[in-house]
Design a protein around this motif. Structure first.
Motif, PDB file in Angstrom:
ATOM      1  N   SER A  21       0.813  -1.217   0.000  1.00 17.06           N
ATOM      2  CA  SER A  21       0.000   0.000   0.000  1.00 17.06           C
ATOM      3  C   SER A  21       0.846   1.267   0.000  1.00 17.06           C
ATOM      4  O   SER A  21       0.371   2.338  -0.373  1.00 17.06           O
ATOM      5  N   ARG A  24       0.989   3.103  -3.268  1.00 15.92           N
ATOM      6  CA  ARG A  24      -0.259   3.613  -3.824  1.00 15.92           C
ATOM      7  C   ARG A  24      -0.505   5.025  -3.315  1.00 15.92           C
ATOM      8  O   ARG A  24      -0.182   5.344  -2.182  1.00 15.92           O
ATOM      9  N   ASP A  26      -2.606   8.049  -1.667  1.00 16.67           N
ATOM     10  CA  ASP A  26      -3.623   8.070  -0.623  1.00 16.67           C
ATOM     11  C   ASP A  26      -4.931   8.637  -1.162  1.00 16.67           C
ATOM     12  O   ASP A  26      -4.942   9.531  -2.008  1.00 16.67           O
ATOM     13  N   LEU A  28      -8.771   9.857   0.517  1.00 23.04           N
ATOM     14  CA  LEU A  28      -9.757   9.984   1.582  1.00 23.04           C
ATOM     15  C   LEU A  28     -11.095   9.469   1.066  1.00 23.04           C
ATOM     16  O   LEU A  28     -11.534   9.835  -0.023  1.00 23.04           O
ATOM     17  N   GLU A  42      -9.276  -0.271  -3.628  1.00 25.45           N
ATOM     18  CA  GLU A  42      -8.102  -0.740  -2.887  1.00 25.45           C
ATOM     19  C   GLU A  42      -7.011  -1.277  -3.793  1.00 25.45           C
ATOM     20  O   GLU A  42      -5.852  -1.347  -3.397  1.00 25.45           O
ATOM     21  N   TRP A  45      -5.510   2.485  -4.732  1.00 26.67           N
ATOM     22  CA  TRP A  45      -5.310   3.548  -3.770  1.00 26.67           C
ATOM     23  C   TRP A  45      -5.055   2.985  -2.375  1.00 26.67           C
ATOM     24  O   TRP A  45      -5.486   1.883  -2.045  1.00 26.67           O
ATOM     25  N   ASN A  46      -4.383   3.759  -1.562  1.00 29.61           N
ATOM     26  CA  ASN A  46      -4.294   3.489  -0.133  1.00 29.61           C
ATOM     27  C   ASN A  46      -5.454   4.235   0.521  1.00 29.61           C
ATOM     28  O   ASN A  46      -5.416   5.460   0.646  1.00 29.61           O
ATOM     29  N   ILE A  48      -8.067   5.859   3.028  1.00 24.53           N
ATOM     30  CA  ILE A  48      -8.159   6.420   4.374  1.00 24.53           C
ATOM     31  C   ILE A  48      -9.624   6.755   4.599  1.00 24.53           C
ATOM     32  O   ILE A  48     -10.136   7.753   4.081  1.00 24.53           O
ATOM     33  N   VAL A  61      -2.434  14.620   1.763  1.00 23.32           N
ATOM     34  CA  VAL A  61      -3.377  13.857   0.946  1.00 23.32           C
ATOM     35  C   VAL A  61      -3.990  14.806  -0.071  1.00 23.32           C
ATOM     36  O   VAL A  61      -4.440  15.897   0.277  1.00 23.32           O
ATOM     37  N   ARG A 160       6.708   6.548  -5.987  1.00 22.42           N
ATOM     38  CA  ARG A 160       6.363   6.565  -4.579  1.00 22.42           C
ATOM     39  C   ARG A 160       7.109   5.525  -3.748  1.00 22.42           C
ATOM     40  O   ARG A 160       6.840   5.388  -2.560  1.00 22.42           O
TER      41      ARG A 160
END
Length: 209
Positions: A21, A24, A26, A28, A42, A45-46, A48, A61, A160
């Motif tokens: 993760s 990936r 982030d 929200l 998922e 993206w990670n 949150i 973010v 990343r």
């Protein structure tokens, strides 16, 4: 021991130590309980998951999504009304400059596929469409879930990972490779970038020499 061997060892250690993760971007997620398709996000993206109650917004973010966005949120967001937890959160994220996507609820899905002129009540459909255009003018995207998942691929232009290697340089097609301050750049990666005419830049805009 040469650079290539050292690089291979470090890469393998980081692969086992760093969770997938971390590579990936982030995202929200608001109204997470309202949609059972989070597995689609998922993969890219990670996630949150953020409650609608007052809560600190994580730093750094850049993206947010409202799942099952209703007509109430569409209209209030366009008019700048923030009298519900959801519309207040939308206002807060807009003021923070986040890139926001609204995934329409079932009642608004017609906006994605059907022209307002073909609606049963074109005048009312055009009226709601004007709120959609206002939000888009604020930078809000109203799109299906699949479009959000696809946009994650474009986010990966910025590297990343924790270690940028010669192999990464060879695989990345972009001439400008953006990395985080904490990313380790190997000597072979710098050499490869120089040979291929690519620039390595940290996320705050300072070029790596």
């Amino acid at each position: 021991m040469n650079y290539a061997t050292i690089e291979a060892i470090v890469r393998e250690i980081l692969r086992k130590w760093e969770p997938e993760s971390a590579n990936r971007p982030d995202l929200l997620v608001l109204n997470a309980s309202a949609d059972g398709r989070l597995d689609q996000l998922e993969k890219h993206w990670n996630l949150i998951k953020l409650p609608l109650t007052p809560t600190p917004i994580p730093e750094n973010v850049r993206d947010a999504v409202f799942l099952d966005a209703t007509q109430d949120l569409l209209v209030k967001g366009a008019l700048g009304i923030a009298d519900t937890p959801e519309s207040q959160m939308l206002s807060t994220l807009l003021l923070r400059g986040l890139r926001i996507t609204l995934i329409p609820s079932a009642e608004l899905e017609w906006m994605l596929d059907v022209s307002a002129d073909k609606a049963a009540n074109p005048a009312y459909a055009h009226h709601l469409g004007s709120y959609k255009k206002t939000l888009e003018g604020f930078g809000v995207r109203i799109a299906p879930l699949a479009a959000l998942a696809a946009s994650a691929s474009r986010e990966r232009i910025t590297f990343r990972g924790k270690l940028l290697t010669q192999r990464d340089i060879e695989q990345i097609k972009e001439e400008k490779i953006w990395i985080r301050k904490t990313t380790i750049v190997t000597p072979l990666a710098r050499d490869a970038a120089r040979e291929k005419g690519k620039s390595i830049c940290v996320i705050d805009g300072t070029d790596e020499k």
